[in-house]
Design an enzyme around this catalytic site. Sequence first.
Site, PDB file in Angstrom:
ATOM      1  N   ARG A  31     144.419  62.617  78.759  1.00 35.19           N
ATOM      2  CA  ARG A  31     143.416  62.830  77.696  1.00 35.19           C
ATOM      3  C   ARG A  31     142.716  61.540  77.271  1.00 35.19           C
ATOM      4  O   ARG A  31     142.240  61.418  76.148  1.00 35.19           O
ATOM      5  CB  ARG A  31     144.023  63.509  76.473  1.00 35.19           C
ATOM      6  CG  ARG A  31     144.571  64.887  76.770  1.00 35.19           C
ATOM      7  CD  ARG A  31     144.696  65.730  75.534  1.00 35.19           C
ATOM      8  NE  ARG A  31     145.125  67.059  75.902  1.00 35.19           N
ATOM      9  CZ  ARG A  31     146.411  67.408  75.972  1.00 35.19           C
ATOM     10  NH1 ARG A  31     147.353  66.536  75.705  1.00 35.19           N
ATOM     11  NH2 ARG A  31     146.734  68.637  76.310  1.00 35.19           N
ATOM     12  N   LYS A  88     128.084  57.606  80.106  1.00 33.72           N
ATOM     13  CA  LYS A  88     127.948  58.797  80.956  1.00 33.72           C
ATOM     14  C   LYS A  88     128.909  58.676  82.131  1.00 33.72           C
ATOM     15  O   LYS A  88     128.892  57.682  82.861  1.00 33.72           O
ATOM     16  CB  LYS A  88     126.507  58.951  81.452  1.00 33.72           C
ATOM     17  CG  LYS A  88     125.568  59.454  80.372  1.00 33.72           C
ATOM     18  CD  LYS A  88     124.205  59.827  80.937  1.00 33.72           C
ATOM     19  CE  LYS A  88     123.312  60.372  79.836  1.00 33.72           C
ATOM     20  NZ  LYS A  88     121.924  60.595  80.305  1.00 33.72           N
ATOM     21  N   GLU A 114     114.658  50.612  87.546  1.00 32.03           N
ATOM     22  CA  GLU A 114     115.283  51.023  86.274  1.00 32.03           C
ATOM     23  C   GLU A 114     115.092  49.945  85.199  1.00 32.03           C
ATOM     24  O   GLU A 114     114.866  50.259  84.025  1.00 32.03           O
ATOM     25  CB  GLU A 114     116.782  51.296  86.463  1.00 32.03           C
ATOM     26  CG  GLU A 114     117.112  52.483  87.352  1.00 32.03           C
ATOM     27  CD  GLU A 114     116.934  53.860  86.672  1.00 32.03           C
ATOM     28  OE1 GLU A 114     116.573  53.928  85.488  1.00 32.03           O
ATOM     29  OE2 GLU A 114     117.165  54.866  87.374  1.00 32.03           O
ATOM     30  N   LYS A 130     119.160  48.913  76.996  1.00 32.77           N
ATOM     31  CA  LYS A 130     120.012  50.105  77.124  1.00 32.77           C
ATOM     32  C   LYS A 130     121.000  50.156  75.957  1.00 32.77           C
ATOM     33  O   LYS A 130     121.231  51.217  75.363  1.00 32.77           O
ATOM     34  CB  LYS A 130     120.742  50.081  78.474  1.00 32.77           C
ATOM     35  CG  LYS A 130     121.714  51.232  78.695  1.00 32.77           C
ATOM     36  CD  LYS A 130     121.033  52.508  79.160  1.00 32.77           C
ATOM     37  CE  LYS A 130     121.960  53.720  79.192  1.00 32.77           C
ATOM     38  NZ  LYS A 130     122.425  54.137  80.469  1.00 32.77           N
ATOM     39  N   GLU A 134     122.271  61.480  73.531  1.00 34.59           N
ATOM     40  CA  GLU A 134     120.983  61.927  74.072  1.00 34.59           C
ATOM     41  C   GLU A 134     120.427  63.148  73.346  1.00 34.59           C
ATOM     42  O   GLU A 134     119.987  64.117  73.966  1.00 34.59           O
ATOM     43  CB  GLU A 134     121.106  62.200  75.581  1.00 34.59           C
ATOM     44  CG  GLU A 134     119.763  62.217  76.295  1.00 34.59           C
ATOM     45  CD  GLU A 134     119.890  62.278  77.807  1.00 34.59           C
ATOM     46  OE1 GLU A 134     120.734  61.578  78.372  1.00 34.59           O
ATOM     47  OE2 GLU A 134     119.127  63.045  78.409  1.00 34.59           O
ATOM     48  N   ARG A 151     117.478  58.656  73.143  1.00 32.65           N
ATOM     49  CA  ARG A 151     118.006  58.310  74.469  1.00 32.65           C
ATOM     50  C   ARG A 151     117.244  59.023  75.587  1.00 32.65           C
ATOM     51  O   ARG A 151     117.246  58.561  76.734  1.00 32.65           O
ATOM     52  CB  ARG A 151     119.511  58.611  74.529  1.00 32.65           C
ATOM     53  CG  ARG A 151     120.155  58.132  75.819  1.00 32.65           C
ATOM     54  CD  ARG A 151     121.669  58.106  75.726  1.00 32.65           C
ATOM     55  NE  ARG A 151     122.252  57.749  77.013  1.00 32.65           N
ATOM     56  CZ  ARG A 151     123.525  57.476  77.213  1.00 32.65           C
ATOM     57  NH1 ARG A 151     124.367  57.490  76.207  1.00 32.65           N
ATOM     58  NH2 ARG A 151     123.977  57.176  78.413  1.00 32.65           N
ATOM     59  N   ASN A 189     114.834  58.641  80.357  1.00 33.07           N
ATOM     60  CA  ASN A 189     114.507  59.512  81.498  1.00 33.07           C
ATOM     61  C   ASN A 189     113.042  59.390  81.913  1.00 33.07           C
ATOM     62  O   ASN A 189     112.539  60.229  82.655  1.00 33.07           O
ATOM     63  CB  ASN A 189     114.835  60.969  81.156  1.00 33.07           C
ATOM     64  CG  ASN A 189     116.317  61.148  80.937  1.00 33.07           C
ATOM     65  OD1 ASN A 189     117.123  60.539  81.620  1.00 33.07           O
ATOM     66  ND2 ASN A 189     116.678  61.965  79.958  1.00 33.07           N
ATOM     67  N   HIS A 239     111.952  60.339  85.354  1.00 29.89           N
ATOM     68  CA  HIS A 239     113.076  61.057  85.983  1.00 29.89           C
ATOM     69  C   HIS A 239     112.785  62.533  86.242  1.00 29.89           C
ATOM     70  O   HIS A 239     113.344  63.099  87.165  1.00 29.89           O
ATOM     71  CB  HIS A 239     114.341  60.917  85.128  1.00 29.89           C
ATOM     72  CG  HIS A 239     114.999  59.574  85.258  1.00 29.89           C
ATOM     73  ND1 HIS A 239     114.339  58.396  85.026  1.00 29.89           N
ATOM     74  CD2 HIS A 239     116.265  59.218  85.628  1.00 29.89           C
ATOM     75  CE1 HIS A 239     115.168  57.376  85.219  1.00 29.89           C
ATOM     76  NE2 HIS A 239     116.338  57.846  85.595  1.00 29.89           N
ATOM     77  N   HIS A 241     113.782  63.158  89.890  1.00 28.30           N
ATOM     78  CA  HIS A 241     114.857  64.067  90.310  1.00 28.30           C
ATOM     79  C   HIS A 241     114.323  65.120  91.282  1.00 28.30           C
ATOM     80  O   HIS A 241     115.005  65.498  92.241  1.00 28.30           O
ATOM     81  CB  HIS A 241     115.483  64.764  89.087  1.00 28.30           C
ATOM     82  CG  HIS A 241     116.356  63.857  88.266  1.00 28.30           C
ATOM     83  ND1 HIS A 241     116.600  64.068  86.935  1.00 28.30           N
ATOM     84  CD2 HIS A 241     117.042  62.744  88.599  1.00 28.30           C
ATOM     85  CE1 HIS A 241     117.394  63.102  86.466  1.00 28.30           C
ATOM     86  NE2 HIS A 241     117.679  62.297  87.463  1.00 28.30           N
ATOM     87  N   HIS A 272     117.699  56.661  94.193  1.00 33.29           N
ATOM     88  CA  HIS A 272     117.343  57.109  92.846  1.00 33.29           C
ATOM     89  C   HIS A 272     116.235  56.210  92.271  1.00 33.29           C
ATOM     90  O   HIS A 272     115.247  56.694  91.715  1.00 33.29           O
ATOM     91  CB  HIS A 272     118.598  57.075  91.969  1.00 33.29           C
ATOM     92  CG  HIS A 272     118.340  57.469  90.548  1.00 33.29           C
ATOM     93  ND1 HIS A 272     117.970  58.750  90.185  1.00 33.29           N
ATOM     94  CD2 HIS A 272     118.366  56.750  89.393  1.00 33.29           C
ATOM     95  CE1 HIS A 272     117.800  58.794  88.875  1.00 33.29           C
ATOM     96  NE2 HIS A 272     118.028  57.597  88.373  1.00 33.29           N
TER      97      HIS A 272
END
Length: 370
Positions: free
Chosen positions: A127, A149, A191, A233, A243, A247, A251, A254, A258, A271
């Site tokens: 946990r 993330k 990025e 960041k 997010e 946040r 993206n 993106h 994507h 990416h």
Amino acid sequence: MGNLNTTSSAQVVLPENRSYHVRFDSISSLPFHLAELGVNFDHCLIVTDTNVGDLYQATLVRKLEGAGASVHSFRLPAGESSKSPELLALIYDFALSKGISRITPIIALGGGVVGDIAGFAAATLLRGLPLIHVPTSLVAQVDSSIGGKTGYNHSAGKNLIGAFYQPLLVLSDADTLVTLPDREWTSGMAEAIKHSLIYDDRFFSWIEDNLDAILRREASVVASFVAQAASIKCNVVSKDEKESGLRMILNFGHTFGHALERSLGYGNITHGEAVAIGMRAALFLSSTRDVHEIDRIELGRIDRVLSSIPVPDIPESVSIDALCASMNTDKKRTTASLRFVLLRRLGQAYTTIDVPNEHVRAAWQTALDR
Ligand code: GLY
């Protein structure tokens, strides 16, 4: 060629005692930073991959053992395919076979793949184990190691399973970037440039002034480039950890990127390359707005910087219809309409769902030169 940011750390500020630093320092300094934080590392696990392990694992193990630690290391095969439930299960088996307890730190040594899967293992084993990121790629140093993330891929799509799980420390050593393949460097640049576009026009001007040196990875600019991009960041995550608002501006490019990754097949475009093309499309959209239309001079400046990122040709067989259809399957889609991140001006982004389909098609045409 000034250094706008010579800081040796940045900080993610979070409630409930969960704030942490990104230290810009040598990999060898990890025992020092762990001791300074009061982290018990008598017994710790390193998760790395076959590429990064060959380069930096021995140094890290030697330093930790020199400080009295007992260290166990697990190596994933390098590459995106390691973000799988099968590899996660192997990390679990390995960790549990080594007699871990709830204070055993997991040290993620590597790029985004290692950070994401090792981070998820840390989030879920017993946990939650203490997590330390030691990112060694540019994308990981400026983006994926910061903000919590973690996760892995499902056959239905990338990053569909995961958790927000913040590390105790990110140790970012710019010297590890000299061994990156050129393509990974320029992908990471996309990025970092994105961070300047959405948040900090002064950083963008610094990138403009130092663009050739950044492309050549000159030592005089690399550390500052990483520190400035990582600091942005940290600021964004500090204001919106999960997010739910700000946040989302990370993206930028993106929604388009994507769709390109999915349509071309992962592995055929990085990416960062997909985001670089996606940012051109998003900039076109930013120029079609009735309100907040971005200034033409700024557009020209941004175009020059983005053009420095080499991107693969997108074959005509990848149609604009297919790309538009793919956008509609994006997991970041939270409403009946697609959400886009656009620029109001250099350094200021906003989100909108109010974009006509014909503008989206025109954005693709412009970004792909069709
Ligand atoms: N890479 C985008 C984020 O961490 O939110």
